[in-house]
Write an enzyme that holds these catalytic residues in place. Sequence first.
Site, PDB file in Angstrom:
ATOM      1  N   CYS A 205      29.925   8.102  92.079  1.00 25.00           N
ATOM      2  CA  CYS A 205      29.285   8.492  93.328  1.00 25.00           C
ATOM      3  C   CYS A 205      27.797   8.363  93.074  1.00 25.00           C
ATOM      4  O   CYS A 205      27.209   9.213  92.407  1.00 25.00           O
ATOM      5  CB  CYS A 205      29.654   9.919  93.723  1.00 25.00           C
ATOM      6  SG  CYS A 205      28.733  10.507  95.156  1.00 25.00           S
TER       7      CYS A 205
ATOM      8  N   CYS B 140      25.575  11.277  95.125  1.00 20.78           N
ATOM      9  CA  CYS B 140      25.603  12.664  94.639  1.00 20.78           C
ATOM     10  C   CYS B 140      26.547  12.689  93.453  1.00 20.78           C
ATOM     11  O   CYS B 140      26.256  12.025  92.467  1.00 20.78           O
ATOM     12  CB  CYS B 140      25.937  13.664  95.747  1.00 20.78           C
ATOM     13  SG  CYS B 140      27.232  13.214  96.899  1.00 20.78           S
ATOM     14  N   SER B 141      27.642  13.382  93.517  1.00 21.55           N
ATOM     15  CA  SER B 141      28.567  13.371  92.386  1.00 21.55           C
ATOM     16  C   SER B 141      29.979  13.645  92.877  1.00 21.55           C
ATOM     17  O   SER B 141      30.729  14.377  92.245  1.00 21.55           O
ATOM     18  CB  SER B 141      28.184  14.424  91.352  1.00 21.55           C
ATOM     19  OG  SER B 141      26.823  14.331  91.012  1.00 21.55           O
TER      20      SER B 141
END
Lengths: 105, 96, 213
Positions: free
Chosen positions: C118, C121-122
């Site tokens: 991603c 973000c994560s």
Amino acid sequence: MRRHHDMGGLDAGPVEQTEHDYSPWEKRVDAIMRLLSDEKCQLMSVDELRRGIENLGPGAYDEYNYYERWISSITNNLIEKGVITVDELGTKMEEAKARWQETQA
Amino acid sequence: MSARFAVGDNVRVREAYPPGHIRTPHFIRGKAGVVSAVIGTFANPEELAYGRPGTPKQTLYWVTFPQTGLWPDYAGPEHDTAVVDVFEHWLVGEQQ
Amino acid sequence: MSDHHHHDDDWPYPHPKQPDTEDAPFTDHMAMAEAVTELLIDKNIFTADDMRKMVEYIDSKSPAEGARMVARAWTDPDFKGRMLKDVNAAAKELDIDAGTIPIRCVENTPEAHNVIVCTLCSCYPRMLLGLPPDWYKSRAYRSRVIREPRKVLAEFGTDISDAVETRVHDSTADLRYMVLPMRPKGSEGMNEDALAGLVTRDSMIGVSVIKDL
């Protein structure tokens, strides 16, 4: 404009294969977000969380760790929505710190 | 709302750089790819991020990009790809 | 997994120091988390019990659940078909609650190797695989794996032949992803439990493959 969180393709060093056991406070922050965004509550969306993290600015984004960014964004969103006030937040934070100090004595 | 693109369509990501909360990563802006799946409709994150409902919902696609089209200095073979979830309002049709 | 982070000789744990937990035992952000929790409970947004249950739920999630699904997919082609269509629904068949955020499974084949990131973000399938490893959230991984996947995979000890396509999935929107790794050669006689034991978290992110036995 390219924002600091949008980092796909930028130069960076090797991937340090670090991990750690998540601490209780980190899990609680995760839990707050899940509760606020669940179908029952629907007080805050994941995109509001993301926006709040992006809007911390590049300095804080890099300085804070993951769940520090999360709680900062959650808190700002809750203040914006009128769910909590700055004043009561400050009071509760002082109380929390005082309680911790007592355990250190 | 019906999907404007179908699997196999050639598309290009709009080359736009507005501020705000955007889920179209910088590295695909202006790049050409092929629709590899029509995922469904989702509330628009650019609205959701500001506490609004995000309606009308937007169709979300998988767009497959050849890595060599994303990075002029790509070091791997030509068949390497990147697949990115892209909302319909970021895509324009591309004649091939 | 990484044992090369013992920078500090007095540090007895197999993971690096966390400045937020060990060096500064009670930070402003920790106080903020505690204060916000108390306020939300005071205001009846949720209860202390909701909070406790949610933390327990988070604790209950681990890569083992994804591994069970992979093992079933390896042994049951019909299940695999359903899992590739809808991970959340397939999970329910194994009494696994994968949450409401749609998870997509991408299948590794002799022709294509998938890896998940991603970049914005994560995002991670935390409802199925648990909380992500730190490196997944790192600037280095998020920046580089999309542009030089083969080099990053090599840093994880994974060499992908040039004959195989690498396919990097950037989970930018409303989906989360997991990889269905290839079943290793030599596992033909193994039962589902034993197979699940072979499946690593990293193989479901796509930074590693499961070595032939």
